[in-house]
Design a protein around this motif. Sequence first.
Motif, PDB file in Angstrom:
ATOM      1  N   THR A 134       9.048  10.490  -2.812  1.00  0.00           N
ATOM      2  CA  THR A 134       9.249   9.997  -4.166  1.00  0.00           C
ATOM      3  C   THR A 134      10.544   9.194  -4.247  1.00  0.00           C
ATOM      4  OG1 THR A 134       8.124  11.946  -5.007  1.00  0.00           O
ATOM      5  CG2 THR A 134       9.387  10.654  -6.591  1.00  0.00           C
ATOM      6  N   GLY A 135      10.431   7.964  -4.711  1.00  0.00           N
ATOM      7  CA  GLY A 135      11.609   7.110  -4.829  1.00  0.00           C
ATOM      8  C   GLY A 135      12.065   6.503  -3.513  1.00  0.00           C
ATOM      9  N   ARG A 136      11.359   6.782  -2.422  1.00  0.00           N
ATOM     10  CA  ARG A 136      11.745   6.253  -1.117  1.00  0.00           C
ATOM     11  C   ARG A 136      10.935   5.009  -0.799  1.00  0.00           C
ATOM     12  NH1 ARG A 136      12.000   9.932   4.393  1.00  0.00           N
ATOM     13  NH2 ARG A 136      13.291   8.517   5.635  1.00  0.00           N
ATOM     14  N   ARG A 137      11.592   3.951  -0.421  1.00  0.00           N
ATOM     15  CA  ARG A 137      10.929   2.691  -0.141  1.00  0.00           C
ATOM     16  C   ARG A 137      10.881   2.440   1.355  1.00  0.00           C
ATOM     17  NH1 ARG A 137      12.311  -2.486  -3.922  1.00  0.00           N
ATOM     18  NH2 ARG A 137      10.223  -2.612  -4.753  1.00  0.00           N
ATOM     19  N   ALA A 138       9.668   2.115   1.834  1.00  0.00           N
ATOM     20  CA  ALA A 138       9.524   1.803   3.250  1.00  0.00           C
ATOM     21  C   ALA A 138      10.099   0.424   3.540  1.00  0.00           C
ATOM     22  CB  ALA A 138       8.049   1.841   3.631  1.00  0.00           C
ATOM     23  N   ARG A 139      10.851   0.306   4.618  1.00  0.00           N
ATOM     24  CA  ARG A 139      11.440  -0.956   5.029  1.00  0.00           C
ATOM     25  C   ARG A 139      11.111  -1.208   6.497  1.00  0.00           C
ATOM     26  NH1 ARG A 139      17.303   1.079   3.544  1.00  0.00           N
ATOM     27  NH2 ARG A 139      16.318   2.771   4.726  1.00  0.00           N
TER      28      ARG A 139
ATOM     29  N   PRO B 213      -5.160  11.374  -1.198  1.00  0.00           N
ATOM     30  CA  PRO B 213      -4.332  12.495  -1.678  1.00  0.00           C
ATOM     31  C   PRO B 213      -2.999  12.587  -0.942  1.00  0.00           C
ATOM     32  CG  PRO B 213      -6.597  13.199  -1.347  1.00  0.00           C
ATOM     33  CD  PRO B 213      -6.488  11.830  -0.746  1.00  0.00           C
ATOM     34  N   ARG B 214      -2.973  12.229   0.324  1.00  0.00           N
ATOM     35  CA  ARG B 214      -1.711  12.256   1.059  1.00  0.00           C
ATOM     36  C   ARG B 214      -0.723  11.270   0.434  1.00  0.00           C
ATOM     37  NH1 ARG B 214      -4.790  13.862   5.964  1.00  0.00           N
ATOM     38  NH2 ARG B 214      -3.528  15.413   7.085  1.00  0.00           N
ATOM     39  N   TYR B 215      -1.211  10.084   0.105  1.00  0.00           N
ATOM     40  CA  TYR B 215      -0.336   9.112  -0.547  1.00  0.00           C
ATOM     41  C   TYR B 215       0.134   9.646  -1.905  1.00  0.00           C
ATOM     42  CZ  TYR B 215       0.967   5.319  -3.628  1.00  0.00           C
ATOM     43  OH  TYR B 215       1.634   4.562  -4.552  1.00  0.00           O
ATOM     44  N   LEU B 216      -0.791  10.180  -2.698  1.00  0.00           N
ATOM     45  CA  LEU B 216      -0.435  10.677  -4.031  1.00  0.00           C
ATOM     46  C   LEU B 216       0.616  11.783  -3.938  1.00  0.00           C
ATOM     47  CD1 LEU B 216      -4.004  10.770  -5.623  1.00  0.00           C
ATOM     48  CD2 LEU B 216      -2.159   9.176  -6.196  1.00  0.00           C
ATOM     49  N   ALA B 217       0.425  12.706  -2.997  1.00  0.00           N
ATOM     50  CA  ALA B 217       1.390  13.800  -2.842  1.00  0.00           C
ATOM     51  C   ALA B 217       2.747  13.281  -2.394  1.00  0.00           C
ATOM     52  CB  ALA B 217       0.853  14.826  -1.845  1.00  0.00           C
ATOM     53  N   SER B 218       2.737  12.257  -1.528  1.00  0.00           N
ATOM     54  CA  SER B 218       4.014  11.710  -1.053  1.00  0.00           C
ATOM     55  C   SER B 218       4.795  11.027  -2.174  1.00  0.00           C
ATOM     56  CB  SER B 218       3.775  10.720   0.093  1.00  0.00           C
ATOM     57  OG  SER B 218       3.265   9.490  -0.384  1.00  0.00           O
TER      58      SER B 218
ATOM     59  N   THR C 149       3.334   9.503   6.433  1.00  0.00           N
ATOM     60  CA  THR C 149       2.577   8.982   5.294  1.00  0.00           C
ATOM     61  C   THR C 149       3.336   7.911   4.528  1.00  0.00           C
ATOM     62  OG1 THR C 149       1.374  11.076   5.062  1.00  0.00           O
ATOM     63  CG2 THR C 149       1.436   9.626   3.139  1.00  0.00           C
ATOM     64  N   TRP C 150       4.618   8.143   4.243  1.00  0.00           N
ATOM     65  CA  TRP C 150       5.383   7.212   3.421  1.00  0.00           C
ATOM     66  C   TRP C 150       5.608   5.863   4.096  1.00  0.00           C
ATOM     67  CZ3 TRP C 150      10.177   5.249   4.895  1.00  0.00           C
ATOM     68  CH2 TRP C 150      10.784   5.875   6.000  1.00  0.00           C
ATOM     69  N   LEU C 151       5.400   5.820   5.445  1.00  0.00           N
ATOM     70  CA  LEU C 151       5.628   4.596   6.213  1.00  0.00           C
ATOM     71  C   LEU C 151       4.343   4.087   6.869  1.00  0.00           C
ATOM     72  CD1 LEU C 151       8.032   2.753   7.079  1.00  0.00           C
ATOM     73  CD2 LEU C 151       8.341   4.255   9.062  1.00  0.00           C
TER      74      LEU C 151
ATOM     75  N   ALA D  64       0.824  -1.211   0.000  1.00  0.00           N
ATOM     76  CA  ALA D  64       0.000   0.000   0.000  1.00  0.00           C
ATOM     77  C   ALA D  64       0.855   1.257   0.000  1.00  0.00           C
ATOM     78  CB  ALA D  64      -0.937   0.003   1.207  1.00  0.00           C
ATOM     79  N   ASP D  65       2.019   1.211   0.634  1.00  0.00           N
ATOM     80  CA  ASP D  65       2.927   2.349   0.612  1.00  0.00           C
ATOM     81  C   ASP D  65       3.603   2.496  -0.752  1.00  0.00           C
ATOM     82  OD1 ASP D  65       2.519   3.321   3.177  1.00  0.00           O
ATOM     83  OD2 ASP D  65       4.006   2.000   4.069  1.00  0.00           O
ATOM     84  N   ARG D  66       3.636   1.406  -1.504  1.00  0.00           N
ATOM     85  CA  ARG D  66       4.293   1.449  -2.806  1.00  0.00           C
ATOM     86  C   ARG D  66       3.318   1.696  -3.961  1.00  0.00           C
ATOM     87  NH1 ARG D  66       8.254  -3.307  -5.303  1.00  0.00           N
ATOM     88  NH2 ARG D  66       8.963  -2.119  -7.118  1.00  0.00           N
ATOM     89  N   PHE D  67       2.158   1.016  -3.923  1.00  0.00           N
ATOM     90  CA  PHE D  67       1.228   1.057  -5.049  1.00  0.00           C
ATOM     91  C   PHE D  67      -0.076   1.800  -4.764  1.00  0.00           C
ATOM     92  CE2 PHE D  67       3.708  -2.895  -5.671  1.00  0.00           C
ATOM     93  CZ  PHE D  67       4.315  -2.566  -6.874  1.00  0.00           C
ATOM     94  N   GLY D  68      -0.297   2.193  -3.526  1.00  0.00           N
ATOM     95  CA  GLY D  68      -1.503   2.946  -3.205  1.00  0.00           C
ATOM     96  C   GLY D  68      -2.469   2.175  -2.333  1.00  0.00           C
ATOM     97  N   ARG D  69      -3.293   2.933  -1.598  1.00  0.00           N
ATOM     98  CA  ARG D  69      -4.232   2.316  -0.654  1.00  0.00           C
ATOM     99  C   ARG D  69      -5.387   1.630  -1.386  1.00  0.00           C
ATOM    100  NH1 ARG D  69       0.198   4.185   1.747  1.00  0.00           N
ATOM    101  NH2 ARG D  69      -0.107   5.760   3.357  1.00  0.00           N
TER     102      ARG D  69
END
Length: 449
Positions: free
Chosen positions: A243-248, A203-208, A378-380, A77-82
């Motif tokens: 943008t470009g940041r991956r949650a781990r 929108p928070r996800y999209l903006a992030s 948001t990103w995590l 969900a953090d990568r492809f959307g909720r």
Amino acid sequence: MRVADRLDRLPLSAFHYRLLLLSGLGWLFDSMDGGIMSFVVARLRSEWHLGPDRVAILNSAGLAGMLLGGALAGSLADRFGRKSVFQATLLVFSAATGLCALAQGFRSLLLLRVLVGFGLGGELPVAAALVSEFAPARQRGRLVVLLESFWALGWAVAATLAEILAGRAEASGQGFPWRLAFFIGALPALYLLVLRRALPESPRYLASRGRLDQAEQIIRSIEAESGVPKGPALRPDAAFDSTGRRARMRDLFGRDLARRTVMLWLLWFSMAYSYYGIFTWLPTLLAGQGFPLATSFRFTLIITLAQIPGYFAAAWLVEKTGRKRTLVPFMLLCALGSYCFGGARAGRDLILWGCFLSFFNLGAWGVTYGYTPELYPTWLRGTGTGFAAAFGRIGGMLAPLAVGRLMGGGGEGFTLVFVMFAAVLAAGSLSVVILGEETRGRTLEEISS
């Protein structure tokens, strides 16, 4: 203007209630499946001659899938959307539930329940994150608790369905039609046709992710529906741009988040241990006390209905007194109810204390689901919520097994089971007291900054 500023200035409107309904129905269907399974197991115990250990394994199978689903779906969900992950997990769980009706024995049903749990475990934390990201800060906790209330409605639907089917089966001298119950549980797959068109992306996800044009379009439509003048154009916010940041997973234990993560994992473990240990076994435990199957289903329905006012009480208190001041008393009162339920034997006493523990347990669950996504950026957020839920499922897996062992020992097993749950809930509340923080009235960005 930032996405957060545009969203948090909005009043509660038809859009927010529609979002609550769309997401909540997904939870209702998930809960209905869990409820159906608890009633089916009560029947299969005699039809398939299952001992307490095998009953416990069946009850734990879905939790094993939920552990995997929560951890994986949160990261996706953090990568492809909720929205896309919410829909995909709902489809997996619905299809697998329908296949359960075709199970030919213990092993095939066991594998299918793991798959059902995978879809269910992925959907719940993603839906909570989605609603929390749309909700204005001053109403966020209340909306997410109300989202959780759909879980009680789903169990009530399952209990009503089970009582009707069991009553007709007894009247005709036939066994409980568990295959039909599973087929009914697969119907939510049709709901995807509604979600695909009606549910927006966060929108928070999209903006992030740097997709400001799409976020702007969604926010403008909400502003228009809410009767609010269009706000200034969105601008990038470097502090929350991922943008470009991956949650781990290791990000959850960073310097500013480790304390929150430890608290949430302990909280989720204690809540899942008590809830799944009690409610997946409840119809079977009541039947084991000498009540006919239809009567145990009726008792379970009454006890389940007490969850609904518990959610509404928590939804009011969570914005009135705060998250911690609602969560801790609810957990302790649930512990008291569990202890007293274990000592009850008469039907009236079982219903009284069952309703008491049900009211406070599910109210505490509502706060837990609202509290968790608030504590991560948001990103995590999907990853953090998903892994907290996944760790909780370990407790959910262990509890039915522990119940099976205690009940298999005979004697005072019933009492010991509920004393155990009381102790776990009390310990969980202590972790919130020591490690928790208050988030009431703060924006998601303030909490994560």
